[in-house]
Design a protein around this motif. Structure first.
Motif, mmCIF file in Angstrom:
data_model
loop_
_atom_site.group_PDB
_atom_site.id
_atom_site.type_symbol
_atom_site.label_atom_id
_atom_site.label_comp_id
_atom_site.label_asym_id
_atom_site.label_seq_id
_atom_site.Cartn_x
_atom_site.Cartn_y
_atom_site.Cartn_z
ATOM 1 N N ASP A 87 1.083 -0.599 0.622
ATOM 2 C CA ASP A 87 0.359 -0.214 0.123
ATOM 3 C C ASP A 87 0.715 1.040 0.318
ATOM 4 O OD1 ASP A 87 -0.811 0.468 3.952
ATOM 5 O OD2 ASP A 87 1.020 -0.862 2.163
ATOM 6 N N LYS A 88 2.222 1.589 0.137
ATOM 7 C CA LYS A 88 3.172 2.143 0.414
ATOM 8 C C LYS A 88 3.500 2.305 -1.057
ATOM 9 C CE LYS A 88 2.270 3.541 4.714
ATOM 10 N NZ LYS A 88 1.860 5.305 5.040
ATOM 11 N N GLN A 89 3.991 1.204 -1.535
ATOM 12 C CA GLN A 89 4.664 1.355 -2.983
ATOM 13 C C GLN A 89 3.726 2.258 -4.385
ATOM 14 O OE1 GLN A 89 4.467 -2.743 -4.144
ATOM 15 N NE2 GLN A 89 5.557 -3.920 -2.939
ATOM 16 N N GLN A 90 2.974 2.552 -3.975
ATOM 17 C CA GLN A 90 2.337 3.657 -4.760
ATOM 18 C C GLN A 90 2.916 4.663 -4.745
ATOM 19 O OE1 GLN A 90 0.407 3.298 -7.347
ATOM 20 N NE2 GLN A 90 -0.127 5.094 -8.367
ATOM 21 N N GLN A 91 2.415 5.577 -3.565
ATOM 22 C CA GLN A 91 3.285 6.204 -2.682
ATOM 23 C C GLN A 91 4.337 7.179 -3.124
ATOM 24 O OE1 GLN A 91 2.244 6.796 1.591
ATOM 25 N NE2 GLN A 91 3.451 8.804 0.797
ATOM 26 N N MET A 92 5.395 5.588 -2.941
ATOM 27 C CA MET A 92 6.629 5.647 -3.237
ATOM 28 C C MET A 92 7.435 6.080 -4.324
ATOM 29 S SD MET A 92 9.912 3.035 -2.536
ATOM 30 C CE MET A 92 11.768 3.454 -2.238
ATOM 31 N N MET A 93 6.245 5.496 -4.979
ATOM 32 C CA MET A 93 6.174 5.686 -7.206
ATOM 33 C C MET A 93 6.434 6.848 -7.234
ATOM 34 S SD MET A 93 4.818 3.589 -10.095
ATOM 35 C CE MET A 93 5.701 1.852 -9.625
ATOM 36 N N GLU A 94 5.046 7.768 -6.866
ATOM 37 C CA GLU A 94 5.006 9.137 -7.190
ATOM 38 C C GLU A 94 6.135 9.847 -6.713
ATOM 39 O OE1 GLU A 94 0.047 8.963 -6.263
ATOM 40 O OE2 GLU A 94 1.226 9.877 -5.403
ATOM 41 N N HIS A 95 6.899 9.601 -5.149
ATOM 42 C CA HIS A 95 7.877 10.675 -5.219
ATOM 43 C C HIS A 95 9.287 10.312 -5.115
ATOM 44 C CE1 HIS A 95 10.960 12.437 -1.880
ATOM 45 N NE2 HIS A 95 11.333 10.911 -2.264
ATOM 46 N N ILE A 97 8.800 9.682 -8.645
ATOM 47 C CA ILE A 97 8.833 9.686 -10.279
ATOM 48 C C ILE A 97 8.970 11.522 -10.108
ATOM 49 C CG2 ILE A 97 6.248 10.937 -10.871
ATOM 50 C CD1 ILE A 97 6.714 9.852 -13.112
ATOM 51 N N ASN A 98 9.103 12.424 -9.031
ATOM 52 C CA ASN A 98 8.994 13.911 -8.577
ATOM 53 C C ASN A 98 10.245 14.425 -8.707
ATOM 54 O OD1 ASN A 98 6.301 14.547 -8.948
ATOM 55 N ND2 ASN A 98 5.753 14.286 -7.068
ATOM 56 N N ASN A 99 11.327 13.561 -8.594
ATOM 57 C CA ASN A 99 12.489 13.175 -8.103
ATOM 58 C C ASN A 99 13.553 13.030 -9.675
ATOM 59 O OD1 ASN A 99 12.107 13.617 -5.355
ATOM 60 N ND2 ASN A 99 13.023 12.169 -4.699
ATOM 61 N N TYR A 100 12.352 12.289 -10.421
ATOM 62 C CA TYR A 100 13.542 12.209 -11.399
ATOM 63 C C TYR A 100 13.099 12.717 -12.952
ATOM 64 C CZ TYR A 100 17.034 9.455 -9.271
ATOM 65 O OH TYR A 100 18.065 9.348 -8.049
ATOM 66 N N PRO A 101 12.600 13.948 -12.975
ATOM 67 C CA PRO A 101 11.949 14.672 -14.510
ATOM 68 C C PRO A 101 12.292 14.116 -15.517
ATOM 69 C CG PRO A 101 13.287 16.498 -13.024
ATOM 70 C CD PRO A 101 14.038 14.771 -12.285
ATOM 71 N N PHE A 103 11.807 11.143 -16.448
ATOM 72 C CA PHE A 103 10.843 9.849 -16.811
ATOM 73 C C PHE A 103 9.552 10.831 -17.227
ATOM 74 C CE2 PHE A 103 13.211 5.999 -16.164
ATOM 75 C CZ PHE A 103 14.307 6.440 -15.274
ATOM 76 N N ILE A 104 9.169 10.232 -17.977
ATOM 77 C CA ILE A 104 7.361 10.924 -18.037
ATOM 78 C C ILE A 104 6.479 9.259 -17.318
ATOM 79 C CG2 ILE A 104 7.185 9.360 -20.635
ATOM 80 C CD1 ILE A 104 5.241 11.715 -21.562
ATOM 81 N N THR A 105 6.774 8.038 -17.775
ATOM 82 C CA THR A 105 5.831 7.232 -16.679
ATOM 83 C C THR A 105 7.062 6.393 -15.803
ATOM 84 O OG1 THR A 105 5.729 5.811 -18.373
ATOM 85 C CG2 THR A 105 4.150 7.680 -18.206
ATOM 86 N N MET A 106 6.445 5.999 -15.405
ATOM 87 C CA MET A 106 6.748 4.453 -14.112
ATOM 88 C C MET A 106 5.638 3.619 -13.844
ATOM 89 S SD MET A 106 9.920 6.255 -10.993
ATOM 90 C CE MET A 106 10.052 5.044 -11.311
ATOM 91 N N MET A 107 6.307 2.339 -13.809
ATOM 92 C CA MET A 107 5.410 1.356 -13.197
ATOM 93 C C MET A 107 5.923 -0.601 -12.915
ATOM 94 S SD MET A 107 3.721 -0.639 -16.885
ATOM 95 C CE MET A 107 4.649 -1.319 -17.888
#
Length: 547
Positions: A87-95, A97-101, A103-107
């Motif tokens: 349940d924390k993985q999605q939140q960590m992924m958003e963090h 992609i914000n640090n590495y602009p 990338f356009i998407t991550m999954m």
């Protein structure tokens, strides 16, 4: 020309004009063409150098760009497999992609290639509404290669699916838990971000293609879009053996150099192709041969004309330089009004010069002898104290500048000591400055007697202060010499109108044994501090310290 000399011969300027017209114009043309050719060669060398430097620079930038994002994905994969709750993985992924602009998407996927998490969130929510087949990426290279090799993978350029239709480059890393494959995590690099590497200046363009000749990035002037297939052919028409040229898409012709990256991408550096240089190369050598042939003819004419003009002058010069009498009349019909005037003036000047040379030679000899004596006196006055006869401050600094650095470099024990006459102002006030000068002379004499080695440097530093630099031998010997000097001054007597006066000195000595200070002024400052300690302790003593 007539063998009979005319009454009014032509002017020398007319003769010189003929020579200049032939011997200057032609060489000037040759120089101009030579400079033109050298400029073309220089331009070619600069173009090659610019292309080579930029190609290497861009390869490094692209490699760094890829490496930076691969490391980012590896770090993210480690974080996901390190026990982070789902349940924390999605939140960590958003963090992330914000640090590495870049990338356009991550999954992330499960072991079967089914997408389980993704960002941006709004795009992922739309993906969840699609069919199971649309959410499965098990047919994509970035999934299969990462799964099969167990290593990070950087794909070629391709069109996105599910997460959008943008041209992307995928960076994927396998996920392992307890040595079991659990899926992959993937980040899609947005191709327009590659504009960040096209900022190193110059007139050249860049083109980045993958192993399938698909465009990853192209400079704006190339008018290429990502995923375009390009056609690259060698250009058969070359103007240089050292620069390659190519035809891009059967239209544009460019000079180029390419470098391949570690993952198979090709980086092309393109510069405009200049066909004018082809014609210049073909015509230059024929032109040069023609100029050489004309120059040979012109040089023969110039030589003959020069002989006509200069032979009368050469004859006059040969007489004059040999000390012979200048002829009373012209020697040939090559003469001119100016040459005749020169001949008459030389006759008159020759007689005056012979007399004058003898007088001048004697005067020069006398003046030279006087200057040598004056220079010797000035040199001594500039570096020696006129009262005591030892070095003054300027002479001391000149000596120490050459000796001190060598002693420091060789780790030679040395001591710098400052000597000051105790209560010298009272001596001047009570007995007069003449007696004070006598005391200073006596101290200078004792300094030369005690410190008489060639390596010892003694100087009057100013007023009643003297300075000594002792190099070599153990430092204890230095201290013994200073103490010996102090005792001799203490026992010294100066006669003053039947009265005998005595005086003493205080000495501050700073020695260097192991730690050598490269700036001798700091050593002098330390010695000066020790001198004041000697003064405060009652005078007539030596205070020393070693380091």
């Amino acid at each position: 020309y007539n063998s009979i000399i005319k009454e009014n011969p032509p002017k020398l300027s007319s003769r010189i004009f003929e020579l200049c017209l032939i011997s200057i114009s032609i060489p000037s043309l040759i120089v101009m063409l030579t400079i033109t050719n050298n400029s073309a060669d220089k331009l070619e060398r600069e173009l090659i150098e610019e292309i080579d430097i930029r190609a290497e620079h861009l390869r490094e930038r692209v490699e760094n760009y890829q490496s930076y994002h691969v490391k980012a994905m590896k770090t993210f994969a480690l974080a996901l497999t390190g026990g982070i709750p789902e349940d924390k993985q999605q939140q960590m992924m958003e963090h992330w992609i914000n640090n590495y602009p870049g990338f356009i998407t991550m999954m992330s996927t499960d072991r079967d290639g089914q997408v389980i998490n993704g960002v941006p969130r709004e795009v992922f929510e739309k993906l969840l509404q699609l069919s199971e087949e649309s959410k499965n990426v098990s047919d994509r290279d970035y999934f299969t290669v990462a799964r099969d090799t167990g290593m990070a993978y950087v794909s070629g350029v391709f069109k996105g699916r599910g997460f959008g239709n943008d041209p992307i480059v995928a960076v994927s890393v396998p996920l392992y838990k307890d040595k079991q494959f659990h899926g992959v995590v993937e980040g899609s690099l947005n191709l327009p971000k590659f504009e960040n590497i096209d900022n190193s200046g110059g007139d050249s363009s860049i083109l980045v293609v993958d192993s399938k000749q698909q465009v990853i990035y192209g400079s704006a002037d190339l008018k290429l879009e990502p995923l375009d297939l390009v056609s690259i052919k060698e250009n058969s028409q070359q103007y240089s053996n050292s620069i390659q040229s190519m035809i891009l898409n059967d239209v544009g012709v460019f000079n180029y150099k390419y470098i391949e990256t570690s993952n198979g991408w090709l980086i092309y550096i393109l510069s405009p192709f200049d066909e004018l240089l082809v014609a210049y190369r073909n015509s230059f050598y024929g032109l040069l041969l023609g100029i050489v042939f004309i120059s040979l003819i012109a040089s023969r004419v110039a030589h003959r004309l020069s002989h006509h003009i200069t032979s009368p002058l050469e004859r006059l010069v040969s007489y004059f330089s040999a000390g012979l009498t200048v002829p009373d009349k012209a020697a040939s019909y090559y003469s001119s009004q100016e040459i005749e005037t020169v001949r008459l003036q030389l006759q008159e000047a020759q007689h005056i010069m012979i007399d004058f040379q003898e007088k001048l030679k004697q005067q020069v000899s006398d003046k030279t002898e006087e200057l040598v004596k004056l220079n010797d006196e000035l040199e001594k006055l500039s570096s020696h104290d006129p009262l005591t006869g030892i070095l003054n401050r300027r002479g001391f600094e000149q000596s120490i500048e050459s000796v001190y650095p060598i002693a420091c470099r060789n780790k030679t024990p040395m001591t710098i000591a400052i000597i000051d006459l105790d209560k010298f102002k009272k001596v001047n006030d009570d007995y007069g400055h003449n007696i004070g000068d006598t005391c200073l002379v006596a101290v200078g004499t004792l300094l030369k007697e005690v410190f008489q080695r060639e390596s010892d440097v003694v100087s009057r530093f100013g007023g009643e202060e003297f300075i000594v630099m002792i190099i070599g031998h153990p430092v204890d010997n230095h201290h013994q010499l200073l103490e010996e000097f102090r005792k001799k001054v203490e026992s010294l007597s100066v006669d003053c109108s039947g009265r005998t006066i005595s005086f003493t000195v205080s000495i501050g000595a700073y020695s260097q044994i192991e730690r050598f200070e490269p700036d001798y002024q700091k050593v002098v400052s330390e010695a000066d501090k020790l001198l004041y300690r000697a003064k405060e302790a009652g005078r007539n003593q030596v205070k020393h310290r070693s380091e």
